[in-house]
Design a protein around this motif. Structure first.
Motif, PDB file in Angstrom:
ATOM      1  N   UNK A 248       6.580  -3.861 120.712  1.00 33.35           N
ATOM      2  CA  UNK A 248       5.364  -3.268 119.702  1.00 33.35           C
ATOM      3  C   UNK A 248       4.478  -2.348 120.172  1.00 33.35           C
ATOM      4  N   UNK A 249       4.666  -2.139 121.766  1.00 29.92           N
ATOM      5  CA  UNK A 249       3.637  -1.285 122.450  1.00 29.92           C
ATOM      6  C   UNK A 249       4.264  -0.053 122.970  1.00 29.92           C
ATOM      7  N   UNK A 250       3.855   1.021 122.929  1.00 26.86           N
ATOM      8  CA  UNK A 250       4.614   2.582 123.458  1.00 26.86           C
ATOM      9  C   UNK A 250       4.697   2.645 124.836  1.00 26.86           C
ATOM     10  N   UNK A 251       5.558   2.908 125.426  1.00 31.80           N
ATOM     11  CA  UNK A 251       5.621   3.152 127.094  1.00 31.80           C
ATOM     12  C   UNK A 251       5.100   4.579 126.857  1.00 31.80           C
ATOM     13  N   UNK A 252       4.870   5.069 128.385  1.00 34.97           N
ATOM     14  CA  UNK A 252       4.364   6.369 128.766  1.00 34.97           C
ATOM     15  C   UNK A 252       5.258   7.327 128.053  1.00 34.97           C
ATOM     16  N   UNK A 253       6.715   7.036 128.098  1.00 34.92           N
ATOM     17  CA  UNK A 253       7.765   8.388 127.523  1.00 34.92           C
ATOM     18  C   UNK A 253       7.648   8.218 126.007  1.00 34.92           C
ATOM     19  N   UNK A 254       7.369   7.245 125.453  1.00 34.60           N
ATOM     20  CA  UNK A 254       7.336   6.895 123.934  1.00 34.60           C
ATOM     21  C   UNK A 254       6.068   7.631 123.378  1.00 34.60           C
ATOM     22  N   UNK A 255       5.224   7.526 124.107  1.00 36.41           N
ATOM     23  CA  UNK A 255       3.849   8.327 123.728  1.00 36.41           C
ATOM     24  C   UNK A 255       3.944   9.776 124.175  1.00 36.41           C
ATOM     25  N   UNK A 256       4.659  10.367 125.019  1.00 39.92           N
ATOM     26  CA  UNK A 256       4.885  11.659 125.218  1.00 39.92           C
ATOM     27  C   UNK A 256       5.697  12.116 123.935  1.00 39.92           C
ATOM     28  N   UNK A 257       6.818  11.413 123.582  1.00 43.46           N
ATOM     29  CA  UNK A 257       7.509  11.963 122.638  1.00 43.46           C
ATOM     30  C   UNK A 257       7.071  11.746 121.245  1.00 43.46           C
ATOM     31  N   UNK A 258       6.243  10.750 121.064  1.00 40.57           N
ATOM     32  CA  UNK A 258       5.217  10.933 119.719  1.00 40.57           C
ATOM     33  C   UNK A 258       4.292  12.000 119.673  1.00 40.57           C
ATOM     34  N   UNK A 259       3.877  12.403 120.768  1.00 40.02           N
ATOM     35  CA  UNK A 259       2.758  13.371 121.003  1.00 40.02           C
ATOM     36  C   UNK A 259       3.582  14.809 120.311  1.00 40.02           C
ATOM     37  N   UNK A 260       4.988  14.998 121.247  1.00 41.22           N
ATOM     38  CA  UNK A 260       5.673  16.013 120.702  1.00 41.22           C
ATOM     39  C   UNK A 260       5.983  16.096 119.377  1.00 41.22           C
ATOM     40  N   UNK A 261       6.287  14.878 118.726  1.00 49.24           N
ATOM     41  CA  UNK A 261       6.656  15.022 117.289  1.00 49.24           C
ATOM     42  C   UNK A 261       5.767  15.355 116.592  1.00 49.24           C
ATOM     43  N   UNK A 262       4.374  15.115 116.693  1.00 44.24           N
ATOM     44  CA  UNK A 262       2.954  15.286 115.965  1.00 44.24           C
ATOM     45  C   UNK A 262       2.958  16.747 116.420  1.00 44.24           C
ATOM     46  N   UNK A 263       3.000  17.249 117.415  1.00 42.10           N
ATOM     47  CA  UNK A 263       2.776  18.861 118.034  1.00 42.10           C
ATOM     48  C   UNK A 263       3.746  19.612 117.010  1.00 42.10           C
ATOM     49  N   UNK A 264       4.970  19.206 116.920  1.00 38.31           N
ATOM     50  CA  UNK A 264       5.982  19.782 115.991  1.00 38.31           C
ATOM     51  C   UNK A 264       5.577  19.919 114.410  1.00 38.31           C
ATOM     52  N   UNK A 265       4.753  19.084 114.056  1.00 35.65           N
ATOM     53  CA  UNK A 265       4.328  18.996 112.553  1.00 35.65           C
ATOM     54  C   UNK A 265       2.900  19.916 112.536  1.00 35.65           C
ATOM     55  N   UNK A 266       2.419  20.281 113.888  1.00 35.32           N
ATOM     56  CA  UNK A 266       1.242  20.793 113.553  1.00 35.32           C
ATOM     57  C   UNK A 266       1.393  22.430 113.323  1.00 35.32           C
ATOM     58  N   UNK A 267       0.483  22.775 112.708  1.00 33.21           N
ATOM     59  CA  UNK A 267       0.679  24.326 112.093  1.00 33.21           C
ATOM     60  C   UNK A 267      -0.412  25.337 112.823  1.00 33.21           C
ATOM     61  N   UNK A 268       0.145  25.824 114.139  1.00 33.71           N
ATOM     62  CA  UNK A 268      -0.880  26.523 115.037  1.00 33.71           C
ATOM     63  C   UNK A 268      -0.875  28.120 114.590  1.00 33.71           C
ATOM     64  N   UNK A 269      -2.206  28.429 114.891  1.00 33.57           N
ATOM     65  CA  UNK A 269      -2.304  30.051 114.751  1.00 33.57           C
ATOM     66  C   UNK A 269      -1.849  30.712 115.668  1.00 33.57           C
ATOM     67  N   UNK A 270      -1.449  31.908 115.433  1.00 28.62           N
ATOM     68  CA  UNK A 270      -0.957  33.048 116.264  1.00 28.62           C
ATOM     69  C   UNK A 270      -2.161  33.462 117.205  1.00 28.62           C
ATOM     70  N   UNK A 271      -1.917  34.013 118.305  1.00 27.64           N
ATOM     71  CA  UNK A 271      -2.959  34.920 119.108  1.00 27.64           C
ATOM     72  C   UNK A 271      -3.841  35.871 118.072  1.00 27.64           C
TER      73      UNK A 271
END
Length: 359
Positions: A248-271
């Motif tokens: 039930x608990x996230x390893x370091x790599x699972x936390x990194x991947x979860x962060x990456x999945x959230x990052x992919x759903x974020x709508x970042x502005x351009x410069x």
């Protein structure tokens, strides 16, 4: 699957129920195993638990979503479905099987969910209603009720994201470049749980996402989306009863991947969009969003989970962990990243209970 099926076959009442259809029922369960486990884990996690067990409220939510409750039915009223839950949860081997001693009394684990679906399929489609066969009833349940009603998110192959977005050289380089600080931050998040967890529990992962301002109408990220990121990043474990913390608990790599999945759903502005908003960098953008001094830009189509991506994941990942570090620097009152690294190292290596801050 083999472990779950063997445990199911250890229940005499299930053997009596299946009679001579055991092989055919097993075949249908095996063919639909990905859907079976996606449904189980999704409703277990979305219900607010740790994703290990399905509670009665989760079961009722599932029944409602797949539209199987029929108060005019002879076998599939809500009270019938509640009775199925109780029957499937009963385990006569609890005193003799060490693994069953870890099985919760008022919640359904993986192999018990198989029994639940068998009982539900029989009540909804069997007993001469559409078929007399349990295996055929299971097909109707999987195809018509489950696949015909549930969200497409449940059919995502978690490995698609890994192959297409996560397992790339730019992502590897981004993780390696920030690995020291990321490992320290992960260790500090575990320390701030006030326990000695094997990994990072879901509730504390969600708390960290919220404290960073990720879960907000302004970011177009909901708690549900973060739970799906957690769900899809987790590796399946064969043993689900004895080693609860590991499951039930996230390893370091699972936390990194979860962060990456959230990052992919974020709508970042351009410069260019940052300049138009009057902010110099991404941390200022996040702060202005949180303060309400700027309005969020319209969500980019590419940020939606089922749309083609236009920017590298490594770029979005770096912007997201930049936010992590920015928030941690604010909370730990650090002037720069070097000071943050020292303070996080002190937190990680301190005795439990010496810190009352959180990230």
């Amino acid at each position: 699957f083999e472990l779950d099926w063997s445990r199911l076959m250890g229940k005499d009442n299930v053997l009596r129920m299946l009679k001579d259809e055991g092989a055919d029922v097993r075949q249908q369960m095996f063919e639909h195993r990905d859907l079976l486990y996606n449904v189980f884990f999704s409703f277990a996690v979305m219900g607010g638990a740790d994703g290990l067990n399905l509670h009665l409220n989760d079961w009722t939510d599932f029944l409602s979503k797949i539209n199987v409750i029929d108060n005019n039915s002879k076998f599939c009223k809500l009270k019938d479905c509640d009775q199925m839950f109780i029957q499937s949860n009963f385990n006569p081997n609890k005193k003799t099987d060490p693994a069953m001693q870890h099985n919760q009394d008022n919640a359904i684990c993986r192999f018990e969910f198989m029994e639940l679906l068998i009982r539900l399929a029989t009540a909804k489609y069997g007993k001469g209603q559409r078929t007399n066969g349990i295996a055929d009833a299971l097909v109707f349940l999987f195809v018509e009720s489950i696949m015909g009603n549930l969200s497409l998110e449940l059919y995502i192959d978690a490995d698609d994201f890994r192959r297409e977005r996560f397992y790339t050289q730019p992502m590897d380089a981004a993780i390696r470049l920030n690995e020291t600080l990321l490992r320290l931050l992960y260790g500090a998040l575990k320390k701030f749980t006030g326990m000695r967890p094997v990994g990072l529990p879901l509730v504390h992962f969600l708390e960290h996402c919220a404290s960073c301002g990720l879960i907000s109408e302004r970011t177009f990220i909901s708690q549900r989306m973060c739970k799906f990121a957690y769900l899809h990043a987790r590796m399946y474990r064969i043993e689900d009863l004895v080693s609860k913390d590991i499951v039930t608990q996230m390893t370091w790599l699972e936390w990194i991947e979860s962060t990456a999945r959230i990052a992919d759903m974020l709508s970042y502005p351009t410069e260019e969009e940052l300049q138009d908003l009057g902010v110099d960098n991404m941390p200022e953008y996040w702060q202005a969003l949180a303060d309400g001094t700027i309005q969020p830009l319209e969500r980019r189509l590419s940020a939606q989970w089922n749309m083609p991506k236009t920017r590298p994941l490594s770029w979005k990942f770096e912007k997201t962990i930049e936010l992590y570090f920015h928030v941690a620097m604010q909370k730990l009152k650090c002037e720069d990243v070097a000071e943050l690294e020292k303070k996080l190292d002190k937190v990680v290596n301190s005795a439990l209970g010496d810190n009352n801050q959180s990230l």
